[in-house]
Scaffold this motif. Structure first.
Motif, PDB file in Angstrom:
ATOM      1  N   HIS A  24     -11.059 -39.754 -48.253  1.00 32.19           N
ATOM      2  CA  HIS A  24     -12.331 -39.030 -47.831  1.00 32.19           C
ATOM      3  C   HIS A  24     -12.195 -37.416 -47.611  1.00 32.19           C
ATOM      4  N   GLU A  25     -10.879 -37.107 -47.432  1.00 27.60           N
ATOM      5  CA  GLU A  25     -10.695 -35.378 -47.959  1.00 27.60           C
ATOM      6  C   GLU A  25     -10.961 -34.939 -48.985  1.00 27.60           C
ATOM      7  N   PRO A  26     -11.588 -33.631 -48.466  1.00 31.97           N
ATOM      8  CA  PRO A  26     -11.694 -32.723 -47.424  1.00 31.97           C
ATOM      9  C   PRO A  26     -11.885 -32.407 -46.028  1.00 31.97           C
ATOM     10  N   PHE A  27     -12.655 -34.402 -46.105  1.00 36.10           N
ATOM     11  CA  PHE A  27     -13.951 -33.945 -44.687  1.00 36.10           C
ATOM     12  C   PHE A  27     -13.026 -34.497 -44.034  1.00 36.10           C
ATOM     13  N   PRO A  28     -13.198 -34.439 -42.501  1.00 33.81           N
ATOM     14  CA  PRO A  28     -12.682 -35.707 -41.348  1.00 33.81           C
ATOM     15  C   PRO A  28     -12.945 -36.762 -42.003  1.00 33.81           C
ATOM     16  N   ALA A  29     -11.786 -37.443 -41.032  1.00 26.75           N
ATOM     17  CA  ALA A  29     -12.352 -39.524 -40.535  1.00 26.75           C
ATOM     18  C   ALA A  29     -11.155 -39.346 -40.156  1.00 26.75           C
ATOM     19  N   PRO A  86     -33.318 -38.298 -40.822  1.00 28.25           N
ATOM     20  CA  PRO A  86     -32.124 -39.525 -41.569  1.00 28.25           C
ATOM     21  C   PRO A  86     -31.167 -39.750 -40.815  1.00 28.25           C
ATOM     22  N   VAL A  87     -30.285 -38.971 -40.437  1.00 27.87           N
ATOM     23  CA  VAL A  87     -28.897 -38.749 -39.276  1.00 27.87           C
ATOM     24  C   VAL A  87     -28.888 -37.837 -38.675  1.00 27.87           C
ATOM     25  N   LEU A  88     -28.767 -37.919 -37.442  1.00 30.25           N
ATOM     26  CA  LEU A  88     -28.724 -36.783 -35.857  1.00 30.25           C
ATOM     27  C   LEU A  88     -26.429 -36.391 -36.041  1.00 30.25           C
ATOM     28  N   PRO A  89     -27.057 -35.070 -36.859  1.00 31.32           N
ATOM     29  CA  PRO A  89     -25.699 -34.405 -36.399  1.00 31.32           C
ATOM     30  C   PRO A  89     -24.601 -34.073 -35.718  1.00 31.32           C
ATOM     31  N   LEU A  90     -23.552 -33.697 -35.341  1.00 32.60           N
ATOM     32  CA  LEU A  90     -23.102 -33.269 -34.411  1.00 32.60           C
ATOM     33  C   LEU A  90     -22.951 -32.064 -34.875  1.00 32.60           C
ATOM     34  N   GLU A  91     -23.487 -31.191 -34.043  1.00 32.67           N
ATOM     35  CA  GLU A  91     -23.173 -29.605 -34.655  1.00 32.67           C
ATOM     36  C   GLU A  91     -22.092 -28.350 -33.203  1.00 32.67           C
ATOM     37  N   ILE A  92     -20.811 -28.281 -33.865  1.00 39.48           N
ATOM     38  CA  ILE A  92     -20.193 -27.734 -33.530  1.00 39.48           C
ATOM     39  C   ILE A  92     -20.011 -26.515 -33.137  1.00 39.48           C
ATOM     40  N   ASP A  93     -20.087 -25.615 -32.424  1.00 42.97           N
ATOM     41  CA  ASP A  93     -20.755 -23.712 -32.497  1.00 42.97           C
ATOM     42  C   ASP A  93     -19.163 -23.322 -31.749  1.00 42.97           C
ATOM     43  N   LYS A  94     -18.266 -22.475 -32.578  1.00 41.12           N
ATOM     44  CA  LYS A  94     -16.787 -22.226 -31.862  1.00 41.12           C
ATOM     45  C   LYS A  94     -16.563 -21.450 -32.892  1.00 41.12           C
ATOM     46  N   ASP A  95     -16.577 -19.776 -32.040  1.00 41.39           N
ATOM     47  CA  ASP A  95     -15.368 -18.783 -32.376  1.00 41.39           C
ATOM     48  C   ASP A  95     -16.255 -18.672 -33.839  1.00 41.39           C
ATOM     49  N   LEU A 115     -21.684 -32.218 -38.801  1.00 42.24           N
ATOM     50  CA  LEU A 115     -21.550 -33.172 -39.634  1.00 42.24           C
ATOM     51  C   LEU A 115     -22.209 -34.760 -39.203  1.00 42.24           C
ATOM     52  N   PHE A 116     -22.384 -35.834 -40.239  1.00 42.79           N
ATOM     53  CA  PHE A 116     -22.578 -37.120 -39.265  1.00 42.79           C
ATOM     54  C   PHE A 116     -21.507 -38.239 -40.363  1.00 42.79           C
ATOM     55  N   THR A 117     -21.830 -39.192 -39.320  1.00 37.48           N
ATOM     56  CA  THR A 117     -20.635 -40.383 -39.759  1.00 37.48           C
ATOM     57  C   THR A 117     -21.498 -41.488 -40.261  1.00 37.48           C
ATOM     58  N   VAL A 118     -20.590 -41.512 -41.037  1.00 36.64           N
ATOM     59  CA  VAL A 118     -20.828 -43.564 -41.083  1.00 36.64           C
ATOM     60  C   VAL A 118     -19.707 -44.254 -40.827  1.00 36.64           C
ATOM     61  N   ILE A 119     -19.887 -45.615 -40.664  1.00 36.87           N
ATOM     62  CA  ILE A 119     -18.647 -46.250 -39.792  1.00 36.87           C
ATOM     63  C   ILE A 119     -18.641 -47.250 -41.467  1.00 36.87           C
ATOM     64  N   ALA A 120     -17.608 -47.604 -41.060  1.00 34.43           N
ATOM     65  CA  ALA A 120     -16.957 -49.352 -41.768  1.00 34.43           C
ATOM     66  C   ALA A 120     -15.988 -49.443 -41.157  1.00 34.43           C
ATOM     67  N   THR A 121     -16.574 -51.265 -41.294  1.00 41.36           N
ATOM     68  CA  THR A 121     -15.484 -52.391 -40.955  1.00 41.36           C
ATOM     69  C   THR A 121     -14.727 -53.636 -42.014  1.00 41.36           C
ATOM     70  N   PHE A 122     -13.988 -54.157 -41.683  1.00 42.10           N
ATOM     71  CA  PHE A 122     -13.356 -55.395 -41.942  1.00 42.10           C
ATOM     72  C   PHE A 122     -14.202 -55.912 -41.942  1.00 42.10           C
ATOM     73  N   GLY A 123     -15.150 -56.509 -42.969  1.00 37.50           N
ATOM     74  CA  GLY A 123     -15.504 -57.745 -43.168  1.00 37.50           C
ATOM     75  C   GLY A 123     -15.137 -58.993 -43.214  1.00 37.50           C
ATOM     76  N   THR A 124     -14.445 -59.291 -42.784  1.00 34.09           N
ATOM     77  CA  THR A 124     -13.485 -60.729 -43.358  1.00 34.09           C
ATOM     78  C   THR A 124     -12.597 -61.241 -42.363  1.00 34.09           C
ATOM     79  N   PRO A 175     -20.517 -33.727 -44.542  1.00 32.57           N
ATOM     80  CA  PRO A 175     -21.123 -32.149 -43.541  1.00 32.57           C
ATOM     81  C   PRO A 175     -22.569 -32.630 -44.077  1.00 32.57           C
ATOM     82  N   ALA A 176     -23.403 -31.701 -42.741  1.00 28.00           N
ATOM     83  CA  ALA A 176     -24.583 -32.078 -42.808  1.00 28.00           C
ATOM     84  C   ALA A 176     -25.010 -30.824 -43.212  1.00 28.00           C
TER      85      ALA A 176
END
Length: 203
Positions: A39-44, A148-157, A163-172, A188-189
């Motif tokens: 997933h880089e260069p984006f956070p996860a 469509p999705v609500l982003p997290l908006e960070i304002d620093k310096d 950013l918005f997130t997508v969640i994945a889980t183990f299906g089995t 990135p939003a």
């Protein structure tokens, strides 16, 4: 839940909860590491059901460092916990530009999850953090735009990150630890956020 029912009835739990370093968890952890690195260069991050961070990639660590090198020490707790990061008075609230919109949604999501899965650790975290929250955060969300999705908006310096997130889980999953692990991938939003993370990536 089935383990809880069996234990309450006097039987042994059916599903194990292996630690992440258990040899039988190797394939699971390899998959998690692969998802985080790809997933880089984006956070996860990989989090458990109490929103404790179990693994993270380099862009997420860079994002955390932007909030201050001591941010995890400031919010306390035995683990790096996303709820503490957001809702502790020494956390990142001051840097979240759309706090009044996104904070109630995050709080209610965590509370629903804790109620649905019997998350006692999360309930304790919420009970601790509730004393610092205002009424709007605890009970009512401000009307949000119908995007469509609500982003997290960070304002620093002077840097604005959306950013918005997508969640994945183990299906089995057949192990409690694997069942509780979730991968939260941040995307990135807007174009400016996309460029910021791509520019910060190792060449």
């Amino acid at each position: 839940e089935r383990n809880d029912w069996l234990t309450a009835a006097g039987f042994a739990p059916l599903f194990r909860a292996r630690p992440l370093d258990d040899p039988q968890m190797a394939q699971v952890m390899n998959a998690v590491r692969l998802m985080l690195s790809n997933h880089e260069p984006f956070p996860a991050v990989a989090i458990d059901r109490a929103w404790n961070i179990r693994l993270s990639n380099r862009p997420f660590e860079m994002l955390s460092a932007m909030m201050g090198g001591d941010v995890w020490a400031r919010v306390g707790g035995p683990n790096q916990n996303l709820m503490r990061l957001f809702f502790h008075p020494n956390g990142i609230k001051a840097y979240v530009a759309n706090w009044s919109t996104i904070a109630p949604l995050l709080w209610h999501r965590a509370r629903r999850e804790a109620d649905a899965i019997g998350g006692e650790e999360m309930k304790m975290v919420l009970a601790e953090l509730a004393q610092y929250q205002d009424t709007d955060t605890l009970w009512a969300a401000v009307d949000a735009p119908l995007v469509p999705v609500l982003p997290l908006e960070i304002d620093k310096d002077g840097a604005r990150i959306s950013l918005f997130t997508v969640i994945a889980t183990f299906g089995t999953a057949q192990d409690v630890t694997a069942d509780e692990l979730r991968i939260e991938s941040f995307f990135p939003a807007d174009d400016a956020t996309d460029r910021l993370f791509r520019a910060a990536a190792p060449k």
